[in-house]
Every structure is written in C-alpha cells, then in structure tokens.
Design a protein around this motif. Structure first.
Motif, PDB file in Angstrom:
ATOM      1  N   ASP A 223       0.833  -1.212   0.000  1.00 21.62           N
ATOM      2  CA  ASP A 223       0.000   0.000   0.000  1.00 21.62           C
ATOM      3  C   ASP A 223       0.864   1.258   0.000  1.00 21.62           C
ATOM      4  OD1 ASP A 223      -2.254  -1.622   0.081  1.00 21.62           O
ATOM      5  OD2 ASP A 223      -2.416  -1.536   2.262  1.00 21.62           O
ATOM      6  N   GLY A 224       1.947   1.210  -0.746  1.00 24.05           N
ATOM      7  CA  GLY A 224       2.827   2.368  -0.872  1.00 24.05           C
ATOM      8  C   GLY A 224       3.801   2.557   0.264  1.00 24.05           C
ATOM      9  N   GLU A 225       3.719   1.721   1.304  1.00 24.30           N
ATOM     10  CA  GLU A 225       4.603   1.841   2.457  1.00 24.30           C
ATOM     11  C   GLU A 225       5.655   0.731   2.422  1.00 24.30           C
ATOM     12  OE1 GLU A 225       4.455   4.336   4.450  1.00 24.30           O
ATOM     13  OE2 GLU A 225       2.478   5.149   3.982  1.00 24.30           O
ATOM     14  N   LEU A 226       6.809   1.004   3.013  1.00 24.09           N
ATOM     15  CA  LEU A 226       7.935   0.089   2.986  1.00 24.09           C
ATOM     16  C   LEU A 226       8.053  -0.677   4.307  1.00 24.09           C
ATOM     17  CD1 LEU A 226      10.520  -1.032   1.636  1.00 24.09           C
ATOM     18  CD2 LEU A 226      11.717   1.015   2.447  1.00 24.09           C
ATOM     19  N   TYR A 227       8.105  -1.996   4.203  1.00 24.67           N
ATOM     20  CA  TYR A 227       8.277  -2.864   5.366  1.00 24.67           C
ATOM     21  C   TYR A 227       9.512  -3.733   5.158  1.00 24.67           C
ATOM     22  CZ  TYR A 227       3.445  -1.637   6.554  1.00 24.67           C
ATOM     23  OH  TYR A 227       2.300  -0.961   6.872  1.00 24.67           O
ATOM     24  N   VAL A 228      10.118  -4.165   6.268  1.00 28.23           N
ATOM     25  CA  VAL A 228      11.261  -5.067   6.196  1.00 28.23           C
ATOM     26  C   VAL A 228      11.298  -5.883   7.488  1.00 28.23           C
ATOM     27  CG1 VAL A 228      12.954  -3.489   7.249  1.00 28.23           C
ATOM     28  CG2 VAL A 228      13.727  -5.200   5.586  1.00 28.23           C
ATOM     29  N   LEU A 229      11.836  -7.083   7.391  1.00 30.14           N
ATOM     30  CA  LEU A 229      12.006  -7.925   8.568  1.00 30.14           C
ATOM     31  C   LEU A 229      13.425  -7.759   9.095  1.00 30.14           C
ATOM     32  CD1 LEU A 229      10.260 -11.226   7.408  1.00 30.14           C
ATOM     33  CD2 LEU A 229       9.256  -9.256   8.589  1.00 30.14           C
ATOM     34  N   GLU A 230      13.546  -7.614  10.413  1.00 30.69           N
ATOM     35  CA  GLU A 230      14.850  -7.563  11.064  1.00 30.69           C
ATOM     36  C   GLU A 230      15.008  -8.864  11.835  1.00 30.69           C
ATOM     37  OE1 GLU A 230      17.669  -4.411  13.497  1.00 30.69           O
ATOM     38  OE2 GLU A 230      15.503  -4.347  13.812  1.00 30.69           O
ATOM     39  N   GLY A 231      15.576  -9.864  11.145  1.00 31.89           N
ATOM     40  CA  GLY A 231      15.610 -11.209  11.685  1.00 31.89           C
ATOM     41  C   GLY A 231      16.331 -11.320  13.010  1.00 31.89           C
ATOM     42  N   GLY A 232      17.432 -10.600  13.161  1.00 35.86           N
ATOM     43  CA  GLY A 232      18.231 -10.707  14.369  1.00 35.86           C
ATOM     44  C   GLY A 232      17.560 -10.179  15.612  1.00 35.86           C
ATOM     45  N   ARG A 233      16.440  -9.483  15.445  1.00 36.36           N
ATOM     46  CA  ARG A 233      15.663  -9.000  16.588  1.00 36.36           C
ATOM     47  C   ARG A 233      14.248  -9.588  16.628  1.00 36.36           C
ATOM     48  NH1 ARG A 233      18.384  -4.759  18.919  1.00 36.36           N
ATOM     49  NH2 ARG A 233      19.950  -3.726  17.598  1.00 36.36           N
ATOM     50  N   GLY A 234      13.872 -10.360  15.583  1.00 37.49           N
ATOM     51  CA  GLY A 234      12.512 -10.880  15.529  1.00 37.49           C
ATOM     52  C   GLY A 234      11.483  -9.807  15.272  1.00 37.49           C
ATOM     53  N   HIS A 235      11.867  -8.756  14.552  1.00 37.35           N
ATOM     54  CA  HIS A 235      10.999  -7.605  14.344  1.00 37.35           C
ATOM     55  C   HIS A 235      10.417  -7.561  12.934  1.00 37.35           C
ATOM     56  CE1 HIS A 235      12.947  -4.935  17.727  1.00 37.35           C
ATOM     57  NE2 HIS A 235      12.214  -5.932  18.199  1.00 37.35           N
ATOM     58  N   VAL A 236       9.222  -6.994  12.843  1.00 39.62           N
ATOM     59  CA  VAL A 236       8.657  -6.507  11.596  1.00 39.62           C
ATOM     60  C   VAL A 236       8.730  -4.990  11.672  1.00 39.62           C
ATOM     61  CG1 VAL A 236       6.643  -6.421  10.082  1.00 39.62           C
ATOM     62  CG2 VAL A 236       7.073  -8.462  11.474  1.00 39.62           C
ATOM     63  N   LEU A 237       9.418  -4.356  10.716  1.00 36.89           N
ATOM     64  CA  LEU A 237       9.633  -2.910  10.746  1.00 36.89           C
ATOM     65  C   LEU A 237       8.885  -2.212   9.612  1.00 36.89           C
ATOM     66  CD1 LEU A 237      13.514  -2.727  11.314  1.00 36.89           C
ATOM     67  CD2 LEU A 237      11.704  -2.648  13.049  1.00 36.89           C
ATOM     68  N   LYS A 238       8.422  -1.012   9.901  1.00 35.86           N
ATOM     69  CA  LYS A 238       7.912  -0.111   8.876  1.00 35.86           C
ATOM     70  C   LYS A 238       8.921   1.023   8.730  1.00 35.86           C
ATOM     71  CE  LYS A 238       3.815   2.558   7.527  1.00 35.86           C
ATOM     72  NZ  LYS A 238       2.435   2.971   7.931  1.00 35.86           N
ATOM     73  N   ILE A 239       9.320   1.307   7.496  1.00 44.63           N
ATOM     74  CA  ILE A 239      10.420   2.236   7.230  1.00 44.63           C
ATOM     75  C   ILE A 239       9.917   3.451   6.464  1.00 44.63           C
ATOM     76  CG2 ILE A 239      12.679   2.506   6.155  1.00 44.63           C
ATOM     77  CD1 ILE A 239      12.694   0.445   8.391  1.00 44.63           C
ATOM     78  N   ASP A 240      10.328   4.628   6.903  1.00 44.89           N
ATOM     79  CA  ASP A 240      10.084   5.840   6.132  1.00 44.89           C
ATOM     80  C   ASP A 240      11.071   5.859   4.967  1.00 44.89           C
ATOM     81  OD1 ASP A 240      10.477   8.686   5.250  1.00 44.89           O
ATOM     82  OD2 ASP A 240       8.947   9.068   6.776  1.00 44.89           O
ATOM     83  N   LYS A 241      10.571   5.802   3.755  1.00 48.10           N
ATOM     84  CA  LYS A 241      11.439   5.681   2.583  1.00 48.10           C
ATOM     85  C   LYS A 241      12.347   6.886   2.395  1.00 48.10           C
ATOM     86  CE  LYS A 241       7.789   4.675   0.075  1.00 48.10           C
ATOM     87  NZ  LYS A 241       6.901   4.332  -1.071  1.00 48.10           N
ATOM     88  N   ALA A 242      11.924   8.049   2.852  1.00 52.17           N
ATOM     89  CA  ALA A 242      12.712   9.267   2.655  1.00 52.17           C
ATOM     90  C   ALA A 242      13.772   9.447   3.739  1.00 52.17           C
ATOM     91  CB  ALA A 242      11.794  10.487   2.610  1.00 52.17           C
TER      92      ALA A 242
END
Length: 365
Positions: A223-242
C-alpha cells in the motif's frame, strides 16, 4: 497433525495454533506456500476448521514466488516453476474428489549454485536475488542467469558472496528496494559484524535508506509503504522511505524471514536459530525459546492474530507466499509427476496413468 507426504520420515509435522491463525487463514480463503529447512516446500490451508498440509521434498528449497496459478521455487541449482492444474485437481487419481488445487512441475531453469533468495515472477521471467553473485538477476532460459543490478559498493562480478544480498521488494513490475547483511566488497566480508551491519537500499540508485540493522530480510512495498524484517531481533519494521526512520510493527518469538500480505494480514515466517554455528551475537539470542512457524499480523494495527508453531519436522521457514482461493492443495514432485502425469491445455486437461502391460500406451483418467 500428520500428513501422508511425510510418510518416509520418522518424525511427522505437528502443528499448534496459538491464537486465531487458522481461523484467519480460513476466513481469507487462501493457503500458504512455505519453503522450509530441512529441505522441502509445504502448502498449508484450512478447510472447515481443519488444517490441510501437503509437501514435497526438494533439494535446499529457498526463495518462492507466486503469480496467478504459478509457483516458482528456488532449489540448490535450479528454479522450478509449478502450475496449479486447477481444472483437473478433483480428478487427481491419488485422491479423487478432494483437492481444489494440485501444483505440478511445468518448467525448470538450471542455474547452477547461486544461493537464490527473494524472487518474483514477471510473466515468463523470474527475477531473483542472486546472493552468491551479489546481484539481482533475470532467469529466462537464455543463460543460466543474467545480472541486472548490483550494489554500487560491490566492485566486481564474482561468485564470492561479498555482502550477502538477500531481499528484494518487487513492486509495479520492478525491483525498488533490496537488503544485504553488510556494506562490504570483500569475499564473504559480511560475516564480520553481520549481527548489526545490515542495510536496506533503494534500487536502482543504491542509496542506503537504513543501516545498522540486525540481519534484515524480505523488504516489501505494501500500500505504498515500505516494510522489512529484522531477523536478528525478531521484528517486523515499517520504514520511512525518505528519512529511514523505522517503527517496530510487531516483535515475534523467532528469527523473522519471509513476508507476504493478503487481505490486510501480514504472514511472517519464523525460525529457530542455527545453533550449530554457535552464538552469533544476535539480540534475539537473549529472547529465550524461539519457535519455527508462521505469524499472522493485522496490517492496520500490528496486532498479532495468531502464530502457527511447527513442533517437529521444521527448524526454519525460509519464505512465505500466499495462494489465493486455495483450501485443499497438493504439490507433486517431479518424480511423482512422472508416475502420474498430467496434461493441460486451454481446452482442458486430464491425468495419465501408465498401466502395467500396456506397453507404450497410456490410459487417461
């Protein structure tokens, strides 16, 4: 739960739903394709509240991609493309009047060893993260693979895994972001400091959006937003692209690897750590018991709807893809297909069985 696809293994897969995972999957009317360690691909669905599970063993299965009724699977030295023989699934002779989908092998691209991670199907082409050669590549049958992009800090095309390029956000038919475990140009240089040196890059510019990540994987534009997994912390992250600002959407009890979205729900693969390598200095090593399985997360709120845990037979979930409109699926290995071949055209299809004593003639079912 036990499944006939694992009859050749002494320990079959047992599942446990902690929460509303299975109910969520059934409400969405979809199944999941999972690549797992030890090797193999499993298809997981739910029908009338009961989980359905089928699998086939493939050598070192890794990245997955889905487009329509096609499923691409990266294995140790090839990319196999399976097709859903949906029109004749109910006539599958092994179990008639049960399956709504049967995935059969259709094509295979021989790549040699590339350590392929994230992939996408783009018409007849496969776009893949070629981790061994530190590049994104096209696999279309003209060559083993054709490099199309590599991080600007990687100075040479070589098969020595310089930065462990592993993730790709493929959006609007183009790669837009990529992840790596280090900004390095030395052979296997990412191994030093990999616990905190991960990066998220913009493609094709190579601009580093975020650095200092702990083993990032599976970037996705949703939906136009950037997500990434941070495996070493067990996190799902939402990232500001700018700006690169990051927000933790969810914290999960496993190494996060493999991300798909469907119907407003994120499906995240969870893995135990490969302790045979010894401690890696990952933050998640202090978290206590980790699980192998899949988590379902409400996209809008970040609420964990449920986690499906694998109690045996699976130590790692490598990738996750969604199969819409599928509840009771089977996947047939090449060996199984040769025993019971299928034939499909735009005019319909059939199953063939070679009857003993018929010589070169096949009987259609």
């Amino acid at each position: 739960m036990q499944d006939s696809a694992f009859e050749d293994q002494p320990n079959l897969i047992d599942l446990r739903d902690t929460g509303r995972f299975l109910a969520t999957l059934e409400a969405l009317n979809c199944s999941l394709a999972l690549s797992r360690r030890p090797s193999g691909v499993a298809l997981l669905g739910v029908d009338n509240g009961v989980p359905t599970l089928s699998a086939c063993l493939l050598p070192r299965s890794m990245g997955l991609a889905v487009e329509g009724d096609r499923l691409a699977i990266a294995t140790q030295r090839e990319v196999m493309v399976f097709s859903n023989a949906r029109s004749i699934a109910a006539q599958y002779p092994v179990r008639p009047d049960y399956y709504d989908s049967v995935f059969v092998p259709r094509t295979s691209h021989y790549t040699a060893y590339c350590d392929l991670h994230d992939m996408a199907l783009d018409g007849p082409r496969v776009i893949a993260v070629n981790t061994r050669f530190s590049c994104l590549c096209v696999i279309d049958g003209f060559f083993n693979f054709t490099p199309i992009w590599r991080p600007p800090f990687v100075s040479a095309f070589s098969g020595d895994d310089r930065c462990h390029l592993n993730g790709m956000a493929f959006h609007d038919r183009k790669a837009s972001f990529a992840t790596a475990l280090g900004q390095t140009d030395a052979p296997y240089g990412w191994r030093d400091g990999m616990a905190q040196s991960g990066i998220l890059m913009e493609v094709p510019s190579g601009r580093i959006v975020v650095s200092g990540l702990s083993m990032p994987h599976s970037p996705r534009v949703i939906d136009g937003e950037l997500y990434v997994l941070e495996g070493g912390r067990g996190h799902v992250l939402k990232i500001d692209k700018a700006t690169g600002a990051k927000r933790v959407v969810a914290e999960l009890p496993g190494f996060t690897h493999g991300l798909a979205v469907y119907g407003g729900v994120l499906f995240v693969g969870l893995s135990k750590l490969r302790m045979k390598r010894g401690p890696q200095g990952l933050p998640i090593e202090e978290a206590g018991k980790l699980v192998a399985g899949v988590a379902a997360i409400e996209l809008a709120s970040g609420k964990v709807l449920g986690i499906l845990e694998f109690y045996n037979g699976v130590e790692e979930v490598f990738d996750v893809q969604v199969l819409p409109g599928v509840r009771r699926a089977e996947i047939i290995s090449p060996k199984q297909w040769f025993e019971t071949p299928s034939m499909e055209t735009i005019h319909g299809g059939m199953w063939e069985r070679w009857d003993e004593g018929d010589g070169d003639e096949a009987s259609a079912t």
